[in-house]
Design a protein around this motif. Structure first.
Motif, PDB file in Angstrom:
ATOM      1  N   ILE A 163       0.836  -1.329   0.081  1.00 52.07           N
ATOM      2  CA  ILE A 163      -0.006  -0.012  -0.305  1.00 52.07           C
ATOM      3  C   ILE A 163       0.946   1.370   0.027  1.00 52.07           C
ATOM      4  N   PHE A 164       1.864   1.023   0.929  1.00 52.29           N
ATOM      5  CA  PHE A 164       2.938   2.801   0.929  1.00 52.29           C
ATOM      6  C   PHE A 164       3.451   2.535   0.083  1.00 52.29           C
ATOM      7  N   GLY A 165       4.258   2.169  -1.324  1.00 55.05           N
ATOM      8  CA  GLY A 165       4.918   1.544  -1.624  1.00 55.05           C
ATOM      9  C   GLY A 165       4.357   2.177  -3.492  1.00 55.05           C
ATOM     10  N   LEU A 166       2.237   2.903  -3.784  1.00 57.80           N
ATOM     11  CA  LEU A 166       1.786   2.316  -4.477  1.00 57.80           C
ATOM     12  C   LEU A 166       2.191   4.031  -5.006  1.00 57.80           C
ATOM     13  N   ASN A 167       2.055   4.767  -3.920  1.00 55.63           N
ATOM     14  CA  ASN A 167       1.963   6.388  -4.566  1.00 55.63           C
ATOM     15  C   ASN A 167       3.838   6.626  -4.466  1.00 55.63           C
ATOM     16  N   GLN A 168       4.995   5.945  -3.980  1.00 52.82           N
ATOM     17  CA  GLN A 168       6.232   6.985  -4.591  1.00 52.82           C
ATOM     18  C   GLN A 168       6.416   7.365  -5.792  1.00 52.82           C
ATOM     19  N   ILE A 169       7.905   8.108  -5.533  1.00 54.63           N
ATOM     20  CA  ILE A 169       7.914   8.605  -6.388  1.00 54.63           C
ATOM     21  C   ILE A 169       9.688   8.017  -6.509  1.00 54.63           C
ATOM     22  N   CYS A 170      10.037   8.365  -5.884  1.00 49.85           N
ATOM     23  CA  CYS A 170      11.338   8.381  -5.046  1.00 49.85           C
ATOM     24  C   CYS A 170      11.721   7.021  -5.770  1.00 49.85           C
ATOM     25  N   LEU A 171      12.826   6.357  -6.484  1.00 49.27           N
ATOM     26  CA  LEU A 171      13.572   4.730  -6.598  1.00 49.27           C
ATOM     27  C   LEU A 171      14.259   4.644  -5.082  1.00 49.27           C
ATOM     28  N   ARG A 172      14.208   5.070  -4.334  1.00 49.12           N
ATOM     29  CA  ARG A 172      15.184   4.818  -3.134  1.00 49.12           C
ATOM     30  C   ARG A 172      13.773   3.564  -1.789  1.00 49.12           C
ATOM     31  N   LYS A 173      12.859   4.919  -1.809  1.00 47.56           N
ATOM     32  CA  LYS A 173      11.392   4.535  -1.409  1.00 47.56           C
ATOM     33  C   LYS A 173      10.758   3.379  -1.459  1.00 47.56           C
ATOM     34  N   ILE A 174      11.447   3.197  -2.825  1.00 51.15           N
ATOM     35  CA  ILE A 174      10.562   1.734  -3.736  1.00 51.15           C
ATOM     36  C   ILE A 174      10.951   0.862  -3.314  1.00 51.15           C
ATOM     37  N   LEU A 175      12.283   0.768  -3.466  1.00 53.67           N
ATOM     38  CA  LEU A 175      13.466  -0.606  -3.079  1.00 53.67           C
ATOM     39  C   LEU A 175      13.372  -0.416  -1.241  1.00 53.67           C
ATOM     40  N   ALA A 176      12.933   0.919  -0.772  1.00 53.05           N
ATOM     41  CA  ALA A 176      13.092   0.392   0.870  1.00 53.05           C
ATOM     42  C   ALA A 176      11.556  -0.518   1.536  1.00 53.05           C
ATOM     43  N   PHE A 177       9.948  -0.012   0.488  1.00 53.81           N
ATOM     44  CA  PHE A 177       9.327  -0.801   0.206  1.00 53.81           C
ATOM     45  C   PHE A 177       9.393  -2.622  -0.061  1.00 53.81           C
ATOM     46  N   SER A 178      10.111  -2.395  -1.071  1.00 52.33           N
ATOM     47  CA  SER A 178      10.139  -3.387  -1.695  1.00 52.33           C
ATOM     48  C   SER A 178      11.306  -3.759  -1.038  1.00 52.33           C
ATOM     49  N   SER A 179      11.395  -4.464  -0.341  1.00 49.06           N
ATOM     50  CA  SER A 179      12.626  -4.868   0.525  1.00 49.06           C
ATOM     51  C   SER A 179      11.868  -5.350   1.893  1.00 49.06           C
ATOM     52  N   ILE A 180      10.699  -4.676   2.210  1.00 51.25           N
ATOM     53  CA  ILE A 180       9.547  -4.760   3.446  1.00 51.25           C
ATOM     54  C   ILE A 180       8.798  -5.792   3.111  1.00 51.25           C
ATOM     55  N   ASN A 181       8.344  -5.864   2.058  1.00 46.41           N
ATOM     56  CA  ASN A 181       7.676  -6.976   0.987  1.00 46.41           C
ATOM     57  C   ASN A 181       8.617  -8.429   1.050  1.00 46.41           C
ATOM     58  N   HIS A 182      10.332  -8.414   1.152  1.00 46.35           N
ATOM     59  CA  HIS A 182      10.876  -9.555   0.673  1.00 46.35           C
ATOM     60  C   HIS A 182      10.873 -10.179   1.883  1.00 46.35           C
ATOM     61  N   MET A 183      10.882  -9.519   2.755  1.00 38.70           N
ATOM     62  CA  MET A 183      11.175  -9.695   4.633  1.00 38.70           C
ATOM     63  C   MET A 183      10.684 -10.343   4.950  1.00 38.70           C
ATOM     64  N   SER A 184       8.559 -10.067   4.574  1.00 39.43           N
ATOM     65  CA  SER A 184       7.605 -10.632   4.704  1.00 39.43           C
ATOM     66  C   SER A 184       8.571 -12.234   4.501  1.00 39.43           C
ATOM     67  N   TRP A 185       8.764 -12.808   3.469  1.00 43.59           N
ATOM     68  CA  TRP A 185       9.187 -14.032   2.337  1.00 43.59           C
ATOM     69  C   TRP A 185       9.608 -14.425   3.369  1.00 43.59           C
ATOM     70  N   MET A 186      10.947 -13.668   3.281  1.00 41.93           N
ATOM     71  CA  MET A 186      11.912 -14.148   4.207  1.00 41.93           C
ATOM     72  C   MET A 186      11.998 -14.883   5.183  1.00 41.93           C
ATOM     73  N   ILE A 187      10.658 -13.982   6.268  1.00 39.74           N
ATOM     74  CA  ILE A 187      10.864 -14.548   8.044  1.00 39.74           C
ATOM     75  C   ILE A 187       9.816 -15.785   7.846  1.00 39.74           C
ATOM     76  N   SER A 188       8.391 -15.817   6.838  1.00 37.15           N
ATOM     77  CA  SER A 188       7.818 -17.207   6.149  1.00 37.15           C
ATOM     78  C   SER A 188       8.647 -18.262   5.701  1.00 37.15           C
TER      79      SER A 188
END
Length: 337
Positions: A163-188
């Motif tokens: 949800i938070f990554g939808l309205n981002q235009i900064c690529l560093r923030k996009i990769l940050a929210f992408s990292s949070i998404n991948h962390m959910s997979w890594m924890i699982s």
């Protein structure tokens, strides 16, 4: 040429992570995490970026808070084990897990990660997105007494990052929210298999490296800079944009392979609802990867007469080939076992 102090602190950062994951006591692991924090802070300060000092202070405050919670919860955890108070052990493990989740930036302790990354250069971003997650993630695997608590964290991380990554235009923030998404997979996956987590982490690091090396070389920080840069070299644009689809986990690419293994382990352990929620919420994050690539793939744009791209190096081309064709390589090699 790299300064001597940078070489010293990089070595200390690598060795402190190895101290944390190889220590036999929680206190030594905490010392390794503190050494890791003190070693990365001088590397974060950059004279070319005026926001790096602010990002360094934010990173220090959050990591110091997480370290103090970790030390406090370790004392509680060890005392409860000494006095055989087994009924209170799950509560103390929640404190330990929360401090480690805060250190790596998983939701709902994620608010510092996009703000810190948006003020740093790409080299430090790559270190925070990859190397800095190794020690907290492996320490997290030692204290999984409540899988239900981590399941809540996994669902929140995948939902909030989408949800938070939808309205981002900064690529560093996009990769940050992408990292949070991948962390959910890594924890699982780390709840089920540490070896599979290693495969996931290596593949995630390769895909991130492919994108960040281009961002760093041409100093790209926002989405509108991509259109100007890739109008000349169509082959490079195509290879580069496919890495976003690989990061999202689309099947023809290598990024699908660790998610496939994760879903397999979750279903074998009867986590049907968790695997379904992960797949659905990952589609949200896949949307903003497609938003970046859609304009480059489908829309007509003016050609640039300025040759901004040099010839791609062999090493970068080889890593891109592994990232994009890696799923086929995994299929071929798995037939021999």
């Amino acid at each position: 040429m790299m300064n001597f102090y940078k070489f010293l602190f990089i070595n200390l950062m690598f060795s402190s992570t190895l101290i944390s994951i190889s220590s036999t006591s929680w206190f030594n692991a905490w010392i390794g995490l503190e050494m890791n924090l003190l070693s990365i802070m001088p590397l974060m300060k950059s004279s070319n970026n005026k926001f790096s000092a602010e990002a360094t202070i934010k990173y220090f405050i959050i990591q110091a808070m997480a370290s103090s919670i970790l030390l406090f919860s370790i004392l509680i955890y060890t005392n409860l084990k000494i006095f055989n108070m087994n009924s209170m052990l799950p509560l103390s493990s929640i404190l330990i897990n929360s401090s480690l989740l805060m250190k790596m930036g998983a939701a709902p302790f994620h608010f510092w990660l996009p703000e810190v990354l948006s003020g740093l250069n790409w080299q430090i971003n790559f270190i925070i997105l990859t190397w800095q997650k190794i020690a907290p993630m492996i320490l997290l695997s030692y204290t999984i007494l409540l899988p239900s608590f981590l399941s809540i964290i996994i669902i929140l991380s995948s939902l909030i990052s989408g949800i938070f990554g939808l309205n981002q235009i900064c690529l560093r923030k996009i990769l940050a929210f992408s990292s949070i998404n991948h962390m959910s997979w890594m924890i699982s996956i780390i709840m089920n298999s540490l070896n599979t987590w290693i495969y996931y982490f290596i593949i995630y690091s390769i895909i991130n490296f492919n994108m960040i090396i281009i961002f760093n070389k041409y100093q790209i920080f926002f989405m509108n800079q991509l259109n100007k840069l890739f109008t000349n070299n169509k082959t490079m644009k195509f290879i580069f944009m496919l890495n976003f689809l690989s990061l999202g986990g689309l099947p023809p690419f290598l990024g699908f392979f660790p998610k496939w293994m994760t879903i397999n382990f979750l279903i074998n352990k009867n986590f049907f609802t968790l695997s379904f929620i992960l797949i659905i919420f990952t589609l949200i994050s896949l949307y903003f990867y497609l938003r970046i690539t859609f304009s480059s793939f489908t829309l007509n744009s003016t050609e640039s007469l300025i040759n901004t791209f040099n010839k791609i190096s062999f090493i970068h081309f080889f890593i891109n080939l592994i990232s994009l064709m890696g799923l086929l390589i995994c299929f071929i090699t798995s037939n021999f076992y």
